[in-house]
Enzyme design. Structure first.
Site, mmCIF file in Angstrom:
data_model
loop_
_atom_site.group_PDB
_atom_site.id
_atom_site.type_symbol
_atom_site.label_atom_id
_atom_site.label_comp_id
_atom_site.label_asym_id
_atom_site.label_seq_id
_atom_site.Cartn_x
_atom_site.Cartn_y
_atom_site.Cartn_z
ATOM 1 N N CYS A 86 11.748 -22.304 79.652
ATOM 2 C CA CYS A 86 11.733 -22.579 78.227
ATOM 3 C C CYS A 86 10.977 -21.439 77.552
ATOM 4 O O CYS A 86 9.813 -21.194 77.857
ATOM 5 C CB CYS A 86 11.003 -23.899 78.016
ATOM 6 S SG CYS A 86 11.132 -24.525 76.376
ATOM 7 N N GLY A 100 1.125 -14.068 96.741
ATOM 8 C CA GLY A 100 2.468 -13.556 97.002
ATOM 9 C C GLY A 100 2.909 -12.537 95.959
ATOM 10 O O GLY A 100 3.549 -11.536 96.285
ATOM 11 N N THR A 101 2.562 -12.788 94.716
ATOM 12 C CA THR A 101 2.965 -11.872 93.639
ATOM 13 C C THR A 101 2.401 -10.477 93.893
ATOM 14 O O THR A 101 3.103 -9.473 93.780
ATOM 15 C CB THR A 101 2.457 -12.400 92.280
ATOM 16 O OG1 THR A 101 3.015 -13.697 92.069
ATOM 17 C CG2 THR A 101 2.833 -11.483 91.140
ATOM 18 N N THR A 127 -13.575 -6.315 96.768
ATOM 19 C CA THR A 127 -14.193 -7.172 97.790
ATOM 20 C C THR A 127 -13.293 -8.378 98.047
ATOM 21 O O THR A 127 -12.846 -9.032 97.104
ATOM 22 C CB THR A 127 -15.589 -7.629 97.314
ATOM 23 O OG1 THR A 127 -16.341 -6.454 97.019
ATOM 24 C CG2 THR A 127 -16.294 -8.453 98.371
ATOM 25 N N HIS A 146 -0.937 -20.493 99.249
ATOM 26 C CA HIS A 146 -0.867 -21.832 98.650
ATOM 27 C C HIS A 146 0.474 -22.522 98.845
ATOM 28 O O HIS A 146 0.667 -23.653 98.404
ATOM 29 C CB HIS A 146 -1.260 -21.806 97.158
ATOM 30 C CG HIS A 146 -0.265 -21.184 96.238
ATOM 31 N ND1 HIS A 146 0.499 -21.934 95.371
ATOM 32 C CD2 HIS A 146 0.085 -19.908 96.030
ATOM 33 C CE1 HIS A 146 1.273 -21.121 94.659
ATOM 34 N NE2 HIS A 146 1.037 -19.897 95.034
ATOM 35 N N GLN A 166 8.410 -18.427 100.752
ATOM 36 C CA GLN A 166 8.864 -19.816 100.940
ATOM 37 C C GLN A 166 9.174 -20.130 102.409
ATOM 38 O O GLN A 166 9.356 -21.294 102.759
ATOM 39 C CB GLN A 166 10.113 -20.089 100.088
ATOM 40 C CG GLN A 166 9.860 -20.079 98.593
ATOM 41 C CD GLN A 166 9.017 -21.260 98.113
ATOM 42 O OE1 GLN A 166 8.865 -22.276 98.792
ATOM 43 N NE2 GLN A 166 8.437 -21.128 96.933
HETATM 44 C C1 LIG Z 1 9.652 -16.630 96.622
HETATM 45 C C2 LIG Z 1 8.330 -16.474 95.962
HETATM 46 N N1 LIG Z 1 7.770 -15.246 95.880
HETATM 47 C C3 LIG Z 1 6.584 -15.042 95.309
HETATM 48 C C4 LIG Z 1 5.872 -16.083 94.767
HETATM 49 C C5 LIG Z 1 4.542 -15.819 94.141
HETATM 50 O O1 LIG Z 1 3.499 -16.218 95.009
HETATM 51 P P1 LIG Z 1 2.022 -16.467 94.414
HETATM 52 O O2 LIG Z 1 2.105 -17.731 93.606
HETATM 53 O O3 LIG Z 1 1.158 -16.612 95.635
HETATM 54 O O4 LIG Z 1 1.653 -15.290 93.604
HETATM 55 C C6 LIG Z 1 6.411 -17.380 94.808
HETATM 56 C C7 LIG Z 1 5.698 -18.498 94.178
HETATM 57 O O5 LIG Z 1 6.288 -19.371 93.567
HETATM 58 C C8 LIG Z 1 7.661 -17.575 95.435
HETATM 59 O O6 LIG Z 1 8.232 -18.780 95.509
#
Ligand SMILES: Cc1ncc(COP(=O)(O)O)c(C=O)c1O
Length: 386
Positions: free
Chosen positions: A325, A70-71, A235, A199, A177
């Site tokens: 933290c 996702g990131t 890849t 995940h 989410q």
């Molecule tokens: C709203 C949201 N965006 C992006 C991410 C990042 O996803 P990833 O862990 O697959 O990089 C998360 C993960 O916690 C998330 O909750």
């Protein structure tokens, strides 16, 4: 009794997913770009996964680019659009974005982009009027999180996307989410870009995808072999992607019943905790992720979300806290601060997120343990009898 209630952080991969990943690693280790039979077989696995994820979003398969999560999908959306412009432009995000959006937005700001961070209500919602007001002639992209991970609030994405698009800006949403938990139809939603992650839906870590509406052009972030339609070189991680595809297919099959089940359990937990006077629900009660329960302790001294997480962990229950933290010093949750909570309250956010393995007995036990932990930690006047 061990109870995992942190399904927004990550989900246990399904047994079917693990089996498929093992089989893929063992038998389909070819490079999907190779032209021989080993490559062809790997490409078949890759494209089957693309179809499965496309089906979850009602997207055309060739509008999906696989990423490492996702990131990376979020970064590709924000920076990929930005890098298509020679001159800095204007970007709008909300003040409750995940760091995978907030950080690249700040990077763009450092490079001369104008960035507007829309305010949110006490329940964490962006107001369509605020978006309208923030739009400028040079607004090229609006990115608003679909389901907020810390407080569970769902945004009015259809309305916000329509406003952005009517202005001529591209609209991205981080649906990490939401995907697999609520139906998403990119043919109906006014979105140009949408991020998902494996995940969070019982697939493996290390796979994600960005939906890119046909006709929208991005500049790739990585230079290399031009895989994924030239948008994400490297890849592909085939076992992860195969697991992601199967997880998406199974999520789509189970979604209607599982979503209802989770909503019931979520509501059960909210009502079991309703008699704890100082536990205040954070986020929107109605426009909310189906599996998400979150609170803060606005009027208590000396007890942080982290402390609660540790104490619940000692009791065998995994939950999470919103505050972070840094160098041994607790800092308040920026999401709760953006929602108008004072610093002291923003240190006490906790989140319990439910999933496939959560039962009603888990919920009842968790409510009882949480009340006991609070009773030990708070002055007597705060806590209702267990
Ligand atoms: C709203 C949201 N965006 C992006 C991410 C990042 O996803 P990833 O862990 O697959 O990089 C998360 C993960 O916690 C998330 O909750």
């Amino acid at each position: 009794m061990q109870i995992y209630l942190d399904y927004s952080a990550t989900t246990p991969p399904r047994p079917e997913v693990i089996a498929l990943m093992q089989a893929t690693l063992q038998a389909e280790w070819g490079n999907p770009s190779s032209l021989h039979q080993w490559g062809n077989r790997a490409a078949t696995v890759l494209e089957r996964s693309r179809l499965q994820i496309a089906a979850l979003l009602n997207a055309s398969p060739d509008s999906l680019v696989f990423t490492a999560g996702g990131t990376e999908a979020d970064n590709l959306a924000i920076l990929g659009v930005a890098q298509s412009y020679r001159q800095p432009q204007h970007l709008i995000i909300s003040s409750v974005e995940h760091s995978a959006i907030a950080v690249p937005a700040s990077q763009l700001e450092a490079r001369g982009w104008q960035v507007s961070r829309l305010p949110v209500s006490r329940t964490g919602q962006v107001g369509p009027a605020d978006l309208k007001q923030a739009l400028r002639d040079n607004t090229t992209l609006v990115s608003i999180i679909y389901g907020q991970s810390e407080v569970g609030t769902l945004q009015p994405i259809a309305e916000l996307g329509a406003i952005a698009q009517a202005h001529g800006a591209l609209f991205h949403t981080d649906a990490v989410q939401v995907a697999g938990r609520l139906p998403i139809d990119v043919q109906q939603l006014p979105v140009d870009l949408l991020s998902v992650s494996s995940h969070k839906i019982y697939g493996p870590q290390g796979a994600g995808a960005l939906y890119i509406k046909p006709g929208v052009s991005l500049t790739p972030l990585l230079g290399g072999g031009g895989q994924e339609f030239g948008l994400r070189s490297g890849t592909q991680a085939l076992p992860n992607i195969a697991g992601f595809g199967l997880a998406a297919e199974l999520a789509a099959q189970e979604m209607p019943a599982e979503t209802l089940r989770l909503m019931h359990l979520r509501n059960r937990l909210f009502s079991l905790l309703a008699d704890v006077p100082e536990l205040a629900v954070t986020g929107d009660r109605r426009e909310r992720l189906p599996h998400h329960v979150s609170f803060c302790l606005p009027h208590t001294e000396g007890l942080s979300g982290k402390t609660l997480v540790r104490q619940m962990n000692l009791a065998g229950i995994g939950i999470s806290a919103g505050s972070a933290c840094h160098s041994g010093k607790l800092s308040p949750s920026p999401v709760l601060q953006a929602m108008g909570y004072r610093d002291r309250a923003a240190l006490t956010g906790i989140r319990l997120t439910l999933g496939r393995r959560t039962t009603a007995a888990d919920i009842d036990w968790t409510a009882m343990v949480l009340k006991q932990v609070l009773a030990r930690s708070l002055p007597a006047k705060f806590v209702a009898p267990v």
